[in-house]
Design a protein around this motif. Sequence first.
Motif, PDB file in Angstrom:
ATOM      1  N   GLY A   1     -45.417  60.095 102.041  1.00 33.51           N
ATOM      2  CA  GLY A   1     -45.044  59.800 100.721  1.00 33.51           C
ATOM      3  C   GLY A   1     -43.934  60.484 100.176  1.00 33.51           C
ATOM      4  O   GLY A   1     -42.956  59.746  99.642  1.00 33.51           O
ATOM      5  N   ILE A   2     -43.581  61.741 100.486  1.00 34.00           N
ATOM      6  CA  ILE A   2     -42.425  62.373 100.250  1.00 34.00           C
ATOM      7  C   ILE A   2     -41.137  61.684 100.458  1.00 34.00           C
ATOM      8  O   ILE A   2     -40.057  61.324  99.816  1.00 34.00           O
TER       9      ILE A   2
ATOM     10  N   PHE B   1     -40.768  58.648 101.455  1.00 39.18           N
ATOM     11  CA  PHE B   1     -40.855  57.252 100.768  1.00 39.18           C
ATOM     12  C   PHE B   1     -40.141  57.347  99.504  1.00 39.18           C
ATOM     13  O   PHE B   1     -39.239  56.749  99.123  1.00 39.18           O
ATOM     14  N   PHE B   2     -40.559  58.491  98.675  1.00 42.38           N
ATOM     15  CA  PHE B   2     -40.032  58.716  97.261  1.00 42.38           C
ATOM     16  C   PHE B   2     -38.380  59.061  97.528  1.00 42.38           C
ATOM     17  O   PHE B   2     -37.731  58.562  96.873  1.00 42.38           O
TER      18      PHE B   2
ATOM     19  N   ILE C   1     -37.618  55.259  96.199  1.00 45.30           N
ATOM     20  CA  ILE C   1     -38.029  55.360  94.872  1.00 45.30           C
ATOM     21  C   ILE C   1     -36.948  56.189  93.893  1.00 45.30           C
ATOM     22  O   ILE C   1     -36.648  55.773  92.860  1.00 45.30           O
TER      23      ILE C   1
ATOM     24  N   ARG D   1     -30.704  64.231  95.863  1.00 44.10           N
ATOM     25  CA  ARG D   1     -30.339  65.480  96.852  1.00 44.10           C
ATOM     26  C   ARG D   1     -31.043  66.698  96.222  1.00 44.10           C
ATOM     27  O   ARG D   1     -31.844  67.500  96.773  1.00 44.10           O
TER      28      ARG D   1
ATOM     29  N   ILE E   1     -34.069  67.006  94.647  1.00 44.65           N
ATOM     30  CA  ILE E   1     -35.420  67.154  94.988  1.00 44.65           C
ATOM     31  C   ILE E   1     -35.613  67.453  96.543  1.00 44.65           C
ATOM     32  O   ILE E   1     -36.254  67.921  96.960  1.00 44.65           O
TER      33      ILE E   1
ATOM     34  N   THR F   1     -42.356  43.583  98.942  1.00 40.94           N
ATOM     35  CA  THR F   1     -42.306  44.657  98.112  1.00 40.94           C
ATOM     36  C   THR F   1     -41.582  45.910  98.735  1.00 40.94           C
ATOM     37  O   THR F   1     -41.617  45.826 100.144  1.00 40.94           O
ATOM     38  N   THR F   2     -41.266  46.892  98.133  1.00 38.96           N
ATOM     39  CA  THR F   2     -40.673  48.116  98.473  1.00 38.96           C
ATOM     40  C   THR F   2     -41.617  48.669  99.570  1.00 38.96           C
ATOM     41  O   THR F   2     -41.090  49.004 100.599  1.00 38.96           O
ATOM     42  N   TYR F   3     -42.806  48.716  99.388  1.00 37.16           N
ATOM     43  CA  TYR F   3     -43.697  49.366 100.040  1.00 37.16           C
ATOM     44  C   TYR F   3     -43.975  48.532 101.438  1.00 37.16           C
ATOM     45  O   TYR F   3     -44.335  49.113 102.281  1.00 37.16           O
TER      46      TYR F   3
ATOM     47  N   ARG G   1     -50.338  42.348  95.714  1.00 39.14           N
ATOM     48  CA  ARG G   1     -49.251  43.216  96.402  1.00 39.14           C
ATOM     49  C   ARG G   1     -48.306  43.884  95.500  1.00 39.14           C
ATOM     50  O   ARG G   1     -48.132  45.191  95.918  1.00 39.14           O
TER      51      ARG G   1
ATOM     52  N   ASP H   1     -47.964  47.934  95.631  1.00 42.22           N
ATOM     53  CA  ASP H   1     -46.851  48.575  95.717  1.00 42.22           C
ATOM     54  C   ASP H   1     -46.437  49.654  94.592  1.00 42.22           C
ATOM     55  O   ASP H   1     -46.196  50.785  94.892  1.00 42.22           O
TER      56      ASP H   1
ATOM     57  N   LYS I   1     -46.229  53.822  95.111  1.00 41.60           N
ATOM     58  CA  LYS I   1     -44.848  54.345  94.771  1.00 41.60           C
ATOM     59  C   LYS I   1     -45.521  55.659  93.719  1.00 41.60           C
ATOM     60  O   LYS I   1     -44.895  56.893  93.732  1.00 41.60           O
TER      61      LYS I   1
ATOM     62  N   SER J   1     -46.546  58.506  95.873  1.00 41.69           N
ATOM     63  CA  SER J   1     -45.570  59.113  96.622  1.00 41.69           C
ATOM     64  C   SER J   1     -44.763  59.946  95.688  1.00 41.69           C
ATOM     65  O   SER J   1     -44.414  61.167  95.956  1.00 41.69           O
TER      66      SER J   1
ATOM     67  N   PHE K   1     -46.619  62.939  95.205  1.00 36.61           N
ATOM     68  CA  PHE K   1     -46.443  64.097  96.447  1.00 36.61           C
ATOM     69  C   PHE K   1     -45.375  64.797  96.211  1.00 36.61           C
ATOM     70  O   PHE K   1     -45.469  66.130  96.357  1.00 36.61           O
ATOM     71  N   ALA K   2     -44.236  64.079  95.958  1.00 35.63           N
ATOM     72  CA  ALA K   2     -42.950  64.651  95.777  1.00 35.63           C
ATOM     73  C   ALA K   2     -42.809  65.815  94.383  1.00 35.63           C
ATOM     74  O   ALA K   2     -42.590  66.892  94.665  1.00 35.63           O
TER      75      ALA K   2
ATOM     76  N   ILE L   1     -42.672  70.057  94.587  1.00 35.76           N
ATOM     77  CA  ILE L   1     -41.835  71.054  93.925  1.00 35.76           C
ATOM     78  C   ILE L   1     -42.775  71.796  93.135  1.00 35.76           C
ATOM     79  O   ILE L   1     -42.305  72.800  92.912  1.00 35.76           O
TER      80      ILE L   1
END
Lengths: 325, 277
Positions: free
Chosen positions: A106-107, A109-110, A114, A121, A123, A221-223, B7, B11, B15, B18, B21-22, B26
């Motif tokens: 996930g991270i 991908f982000f 995303i 940078r 993050i 799609t992006t995913y 779809r 997506d 997103k 994800s 998660f980020a 942090i």
Amino acid sequence: MDATITTAKAGALQPIDQAKPTGAVADPIFVGALWASGIFVLILLGLIIAQLFEGGLPALRHFGIDFLWTATWNPVTENYGALVMIYGTVLSAVIAVIFALPLSFGIAFFLTEIAPEALRRPIGVAVQLLAAVPSIIYGMWGFFVVVPLIAAYVQPPLIDWLGPIPVLGVLFSGPPLGSGMLTAGLILAVMIIPFITAMFVETLESVPPMLKESAYGVGATTYEVYKNVSIPYGKTAMVGAVMLGLGRALGETMAVTFVIGNATRLSASLFAPGATIASTIANEFPEAAIGSLKLTSLLQLGFILFVISFIVLALSRALVRSRLD
Amino acid sequence: MASLAARRAKDTTIKVISTGFAVFAIFLLAWILWTLVARGLPALSLTVFTNVTMPPGMNGGLLNAIVGSLIQIALALIIGGPIGMFCGTFLAENGKGTKIGSAARFVNDILLSAPSILVGLFIYQFLVIPFGGFSGWAGSLALAILVIPVIVRTTEDMLNLVPVGLREAAFALGAPKWKVVMMITWRAARAGIVTGILLAVARAAGETAPLLFTSLGNNSWSVDLSKPMASLPIAIYQYAGSPFDDWVALAWAGALLITVGVLLLNIVSRLVLARTK
């Protein structure tokens, strides 16, 4: 100005057949030192292996190969075996990878698809700083902050819901102590996420833009591009990254020592206190006298840990570098 | 294939997860830092820096541990720094394509991630037992072994970024190998090599496990390298597990110091590297 140039010239300008080669003496010494330090690293690893093996040899002689699958660790009867620690080492590391893997996916991908360019940078660096926090700090944070939280809010409901299920329930039985195998795995997961994520990002950034653009061009799609183009492209290196995380988790000492509970008993429950090879060495070493059977058993444990980590790390490296070489 | 709406929905969901998660990662960093500040800052007073470790209830500090850590890190760097730089240079300049070069690169990668506690056990078996006791020297050597692979890796990576043309130009002027390496390639890669050294210091500063069996720790003032030597991580380990409130508070103060130091070193090294790119 003029004078300096002429004097400099006077020193430098000799007939070419009389000039001495400038590196005749210094070069062999310098190059020799370079080779020596390269070979030194090889010798160092050899020495580490040899010393750990030699240190554990008396235990190997005393217990034989049975040491590997004996589940007792009893200082009173002087009967030692490695099974409980090997089990704890592997299980806690595997739990860590199970939790770290989806988060890292996930991270990564982000960070690659995303996040706005300006945020990537900072993050990314913040995630990397998680890897810089010393192991003992994770231990203290785990022991004083995470363990009480898990004992109060995570374990009681899990024991109530999952405990009564036959077979599976065994994993979630026992008193809610907070410390134990699951907690150790969770802390280890936080510690290895930065390593896995960094290598994921590096791999994903090396995916040729043409491949991704072609997929976008047919309406993905992006995913879908991430899942069907980027990940398959970097699959080998990404498996290597996971192995590196596993290798790191196997040998982690201080963080685990604080939260695993340090019980040298075999237990199926994830909530029960356990021990890893590294935590046992750190814990029991102060009570092991020089020349005692306990000390050589600990050194033997160290050798086993070395062999396990070596295999995992070598495999990881082979996978990561296979694409680069 | 699923409908376009489905779809798109998938997506978006992925997103959001994800991103979550980020944010969570942090949050974890912030949580750890907050814990350290909240518990360490109240315990951080001048006496932490002026007093040595003392029995509980006697207003002890961490002076001997801080000094011991600095001495051992400095020695580790003096011993491991040159070896690491030379080995990294060897891999980038001489070892390319040779069997010894590939072997050394492989072994270095293993050493980089090998459990640090085993380095401690190795020094214990190799030096502490034969030379009759725990010592600051043993601790420094254990840290040196941890410092070397970090420096090797960064030095090699950074030297590989130096254009070959630069070396060829120097060789064409008749410069010998040692001059080309020391005055051209090292200088061109200076920022990167410094980064590696800073990261190595950061790693050595936080390591506890290898010091347990080498320099052991010492509760009184001692700068004698042939005797057991105190260090900040060991003092923290000892104090954090103790039943005395003032010792635990002191452990948090030490933990705050170490973490701030290590994180600053990491950030500075990244800035050094970013500025030169």
